[in-house]
Design a protein around this motif. Structure first.
Motif, mmCIF file in Angstrom:
data_model
loop_
_atom_site.group_PDB
_atom_site.id
_atom_site.type_symbol
_atom_site.label_atom_id
_atom_site.label_comp_id
_atom_site.label_asym_id
_atom_site.label_seq_id
_atom_site.Cartn_x
_atom_site.Cartn_y
_atom_site.Cartn_z
ATOM 1 N N ALA A 182 0.823 -1.215 0.000
ATOM 2 C CA ALA A 182 0.000 0.000 0.000
ATOM 3 C C ALA A 182 0.855 1.261 0.000
ATOM 4 C CB ALA A 182 -0.939 0.001 1.195
ATOM 5 N N SER A 183 2.128 1.155 0.394
ATOM 6 C CA SER A 183 2.993 2.333 0.446
ATOM 7 C C SER A 183 3.557 2.709 -0.927
ATOM 8 C CB SER A 183 4.142 2.097 1.425
ATOM 9 O OG SER A 183 5.004 1.077 0.945
ATOM 10 N N ILE A 184 3.397 1.858 -1.921
ATOM 11 C CA ILE A 184 3.896 2.134 -3.265
ATOM 12 C C ILE A 184 2.927 3.076 -3.971
ATOM 13 C CG2 ILE A 184 4.502 1.114 -5.494
ATOM 14 C CD1 ILE A 184 5.184 -1.449 -3.976
ATOM 15 N N LYS A 185 3.468 4.080 -4.612
ATOM 16 C CA LYS A 185 2.645 5.110 -5.264
ATOM 17 C C LYS A 185 2.230 4.697 -6.670
ATOM 18 C CE LYS A 185 3.214 8.216 -2.000
ATOM 19 N NZ LYS A 185 2.889 7.635 -0.749
ATOM 20 N N LYS A 186 1.618 3.537 -6.786
ATOM 21 C CA LYS A 186 1.069 3.024 -8.050
ATOM 22 C C LYS A 186 -0.336 2.529 -7.754
ATOM 23 C CE LYS A 186 4.990 3.118 -10.397
ATOM 24 N NZ LYS A 186 5.232 3.862 -11.579
ATOM 25 N N ASN A 187 -1.137 2.297 -8.817
ATOM 26 C CA ASN A 187 -2.464 1.768 -8.540
ATOM 27 C C ASN A 187 -2.375 0.271 -8.229
ATOM 28 O OD1 ASN A 187 -2.800 0.156 -10.933
ATOM 29 N ND2 ASN A 187 -3.417 1.963 -12.064
ATOM 30 N N LYS A 188 -3.388 -0.227 -7.567
ATOM 31 C CA LYS A 188 -3.368 -1.617 -7.093
ATOM 32 C C LYS A 188 -3.217 -2.614 -8.232
ATOM 33 C CE LYS A 188 -5.823 -1.622 -2.726
ATOM 34 N NZ LYS A 188 -6.951 -2.193 -2.006
ATOM 35 N N GLY A 241 8.658 0.891 -6.866
ATOM 36 C CA GLY A 241 8.719 2.213 -6.249
ATOM 37 C C GLY A 241 9.499 3.217 -7.065
#
Length: 57
Positions: free
Chosen positions: A22-28, A55
Motif C-alpha cells: 500500500a505504500s507504493i505510489k502506483k495503482n493496485k 517504487g
C-alpha cells in the motif's frame, strides 16, 4: 462468477497478505500484475527487489 470478481479477490488477498504494498505510489492493479507475473515467470526475483523496482517507476 466473473473474471473481474476473481481478479479483484486475488488483488485484495495480495494486499491483505502484504500490507507494505500500500505504500507504493502506483495503482493496485499495476502492483498486482507485477507481483503475479513475478510469481509465475520470474521465480528467482526476490519480492523486496520487486517492490523496490515498482517504487522507482
Amino acid at each position: 462468477m466473473s473474471l473481474k470478481i476473481l481478479v479483484d479477490d486475488q488483488i485484495d488477498k495480495l494486499f491483505t497478505d502484504s500490507p507494505e504494498l500500500a505504500s507504493i505510489k502506483k495503482n493496485k492493479f499495476e502492483i498486482s500484475v507485477a507481483s503475479f507475473a513475478n510469481l509465475k515467470y520470474l521465480n528467482g526475483l526476490e519480492f523486496d527487489d520487486l517492490l523496490e523496482e515498482l517504487g522507482k517507476k
